[in-house]
Design a protein around this motif. Sequence first.
Motif, PDB file in Angstrom:
ATOM      1  N   ASP A  59       0.409  -1.630  -0.312  1.00 20.60           N
ATOM      2  CA  ASP A  59      -0.217  -0.061  -0.029  1.00 20.60           C
ATOM      3  C   ASP A  59       0.604   1.024  -0.348  1.00 20.60           C
ATOM      4  O   ASP A  59       0.610   2.210   0.148  1.00 20.60           O
ATOM      5  N   LEU A  60       2.139   1.427  -0.446  1.00 17.36           N
ATOM      6  CA  LEU A  60       2.853   2.166  -0.191  1.00 17.36           C
ATOM      7  C   LEU A  60       2.933   3.426  -1.300  1.00 17.36           C
ATOM      8  O   LEU A  60       2.564   4.731  -0.821  1.00 17.36           O
ATOM      9  N   PHE A  61       1.865   2.672  -2.062  1.00 13.33           N
ATOM     10  CA  PHE A  61       1.776   3.997  -3.668  1.00 13.33           C
ATOM     11  C   PHE A  61       0.257   4.278  -3.603  1.00 13.33           C
ATOM     12  O   PHE A  61      -0.231   4.966  -4.703  1.00 13.33           O
ATOM     13  N   ALA A  62      -0.485   3.487  -1.528  1.00 13.25           N
ATOM     14  CA  ALA A  62      -2.265   4.116  -2.702  1.00 13.25           C
ATOM     15  C   ALA A  62      -2.100   5.666  -2.318  1.00 13.25           C
ATOM     16  O   ALA A  62      -1.845   6.395  -1.613  1.00 13.25           O
ATOM     17  N   PRO A  67       1.288  11.282   4.537  1.00 10.62           N
ATOM     18  CA  PRO A  67       3.146  11.411   5.239  1.00 10.62           C
ATOM     19  C   PRO A  67       2.220  12.091   6.335  1.00 10.62           C
ATOM     20  O   PRO A  67       1.339  12.237   7.031  1.00 10.62           O
ATOM     21  N   ALA A  68       2.697  10.731   7.277  1.00  8.63           N
ATOM     22  CA  ALA A  68       2.450  11.480   8.858  1.00  8.63           C
ATOM     23  C   ALA A  68       3.491  12.164   9.022  1.00  8.63           C
ATOM     24  O   ALA A  68       3.733  12.220   9.889  1.00  8.63           O
ATOM     25  N   GLY A  69       2.674  13.357   9.792  1.00 13.21           N
ATOM     26  CA  GLY A  69       3.183  14.683  10.590  1.00 13.21           C
ATOM     27  C   GLY A  69       3.743  15.484   9.085  1.00 13.21           C
ATOM     28  O   GLY A  69       4.315  17.006   9.521  1.00 13.21           O
ATOM     29  N   GLY A  70       3.414  14.975   8.028  1.00 17.18           N
ATOM     30  CA  GLY A  70       4.118  15.685   6.807  1.00 17.18           C
ATOM     31  C   GLY A  70       5.518  15.034   6.918  1.00 17.18           C
ATOM     32  O   GLY A  70       6.159  14.489   7.251  1.00 17.18           O
ATOM     33  N   GLY A  71       6.521  15.691   6.145  1.00 14.09           N
ATOM     34  CA  GLY A  71       8.024  14.993   5.751  1.00 14.09           C
ATOM     35  C   GLY A  71       7.776  14.119   4.674  1.00 14.09           C
ATOM     36  O   GLY A  71       7.021  13.279   4.621  1.00 14.09           O
ATOM     37  N   LEU A  72       9.443  13.253   4.677  1.00 11.20           N
ATOM     38  CA  LEU A  72       9.692  12.510   3.709  1.00 11.20           C
ATOM     39  C   LEU A  72       9.838  10.413   4.318  1.00 11.20           C
ATOM     40  O   LEU A  72       9.294   9.073   3.247  1.00 11.20           O
ATOM     41  N   GLU A  73       8.633  10.471   5.694  1.00 11.58           N
ATOM     42  CA  GLU A  73       8.537   9.773   6.264  1.00 11.58           C
ATOM     43  C   GLU A  73       7.844   8.801   5.116  1.00 11.58           C
ATOM     44  O   GLU A  73       7.755   7.085   5.905  1.00 11.58           O
ATOM     45  N   ARG A  74       6.575   8.997   5.055  1.00 14.69           N
ATOM     46  CA  ARG A  74       5.767   8.483   3.918  1.00 14.69           C
ATOM     47  C   ARG A  74       6.229   7.474   2.825  1.00 14.69           C
ATOM     48  O   ARG A  74       6.111   6.721   3.337  1.00 14.69           O
ATOM     49  N   TRP A  75       7.422   7.266   2.553  1.00 15.30           N
ATOM     50  CA  TRP A  75       8.398   7.004   1.362  1.00 15.30           C
ATOM     51  C   TRP A  75       9.540   6.379   2.328  1.00 15.30           C
ATOM     52  O   TRP A  75      10.743   5.415   1.068  1.00 15.30           O
ATOM     53  N   ALA A  76       9.452   6.186   3.561  1.00 13.51           N
ATOM     54  CA  ALA A  76      10.821   5.476   4.178  1.00 13.51           C
ATOM     55  C   ALA A  76      11.159   4.391   3.764  1.00 13.51           C
ATOM     56  O   ALA A  76      12.749   3.857   3.749  1.00 13.51           O
ATOM     57  N   GLY A 220      16.714  10.991  -2.454  1.00 13.16           N
ATOM     58  CA  GLY A 220      15.213  12.266  -1.884  1.00 13.16           C
ATOM     59  C   GLY A 220      14.568  12.832  -2.779  1.00 13.16           C
ATOM     60  O   GLY A 220      13.227  13.058  -2.498  1.00 13.16           O
ATOM     61  N   TYR A 221      15.336  13.096  -3.816  1.00 12.04           N
ATOM     62  CA  TYR A 221      14.368  13.858  -4.732  1.00 12.04           C
ATOM     63  C   TYR A 221      13.708  12.701  -5.698  1.00 12.04           C
ATOM     64  O   TYR A 221      12.279  13.205  -6.774  1.00 12.04           O
ATOM     65  N   LYS A 222      13.723  11.545  -5.694  1.00 14.06           N
ATOM     66  CA  LYS A 222      11.862  10.062  -5.712  1.00 14.06           C
ATOM     67  C   LYS A 222      11.280  10.977  -5.353  1.00 14.06           C
ATOM     68  O   LYS A 222      10.275  10.086  -6.392  1.00 14.06           O
TER      69      LYS A 222
END
Length: 406
Positions: A59-62, A67-76, A220-222
């Motif tokens: 479900d990563l790309f659902a 993002p949880a609280g903003g930031g790149l964590e969504r894509w960790a 990070g740019y991905k």
Amino acid sequence: MTVSAASAVSLARSQRSLGDPSLRYPLHPPLLRGCPRTATPDMVFPVEVDYAYEDTPKDLFARDGAPAGGGLERWAPLLPPLDAPGLGEGGTAMVELGDGVWVKDESRNPTWSHKDRLNRVAVSAAVHVGAEGIAVASSGNHGASAAAYAARAGLRCVVLASAGAPPAVASFLRAYGAEVLAVPQEARWPLLAEISDRLGYHTVSNLTRTHTGHPFGPEGYKTIAYEIHGDLGVPSAVFVPTGYGELLFGVWKGFRELRDLGVTDRVPRVFGCEPAAGGPLAAAVRTGVPAAVVEVGATDAYAIDCSAGGHRAVRAVLDSGGDALLVTDEELVRARAELAGQGVWAELSAAAGLAGFRQWAAREGDVDGPVVCVSTSSGFKDLGVGAEPLEPVEPTWEAVARALRR
């Protein structure tokens, strides 16, 4: 500093040479000088991060995820370990210009540029290896972003800048507590290497003749590609302001991963948009070499007036069927004005994506499907910003009317 929860779910497993994909290295330490086994005196190939893609959460790309609280964590899972705290980077706006043209406005990031995505992962690498500080050669966006993320992580930051850096950017850097040293441009990389070798500071910018940069940075740019896909699906093309080519490569790699994971069925064409005064990517593509070094003439697009190219950008352009476009300062000024007319105040260099698209569309005709132009940073970063004070107007209707007629 304790390792964040996000870093525990990273699927990053190794570094892989872009000069010879069969060559792999451990994930840490990052190879800041590129692949040592394919390097020659004239050419150094970067490395990229490889992942255990088979373990990617389903479900990563659902599209309804956030993002949880903003930031790149969504894509960790598909980033190197995020061991440094974030600032809510990413999740930037898509602005429609009309006729299927969209702008990905990276000025909405914490330090008002795309570099925040790079520095979240690059500074995380510094934390992971236990560095006391980071060092960067930059007179603009990269330095400001690196200083912010270093401050957030509790690390010292040294920025080697050019004496001609915009005063506003110098103030920006110092606000984060960075040590800013103005040195001649040709001395920046050799001094950066000495700071790294003598003090053990982790460099988050380039150390080699042909550009390799920080191997984790383009990861990070991905996330720009992931976000574009979430908003639009797969566009027909993406036009990217290009200096060293890390952003171009990251966008392409993100779409490549989406295809390889079966989330999409194709990769958009990616176009690198460089100042016509230089253009190492265009030189490499035209002559068929892995990377090129060129002379740079006069241009106001100081943020992307790079003499050294890197193999990442060449790979992205050739593998996607895109191209390297050279845009003049006049085209950049028109594109910046077009963006301003739509409410987006962009740095001149940041308008290169739209300038490149307008040039390409005038030559190729109608565009099939949506197109995305990345705008990398705020007009606040430009040369000369704030140099023209407001002239007082007499507070009478007659004076106001005369001013408005002008």
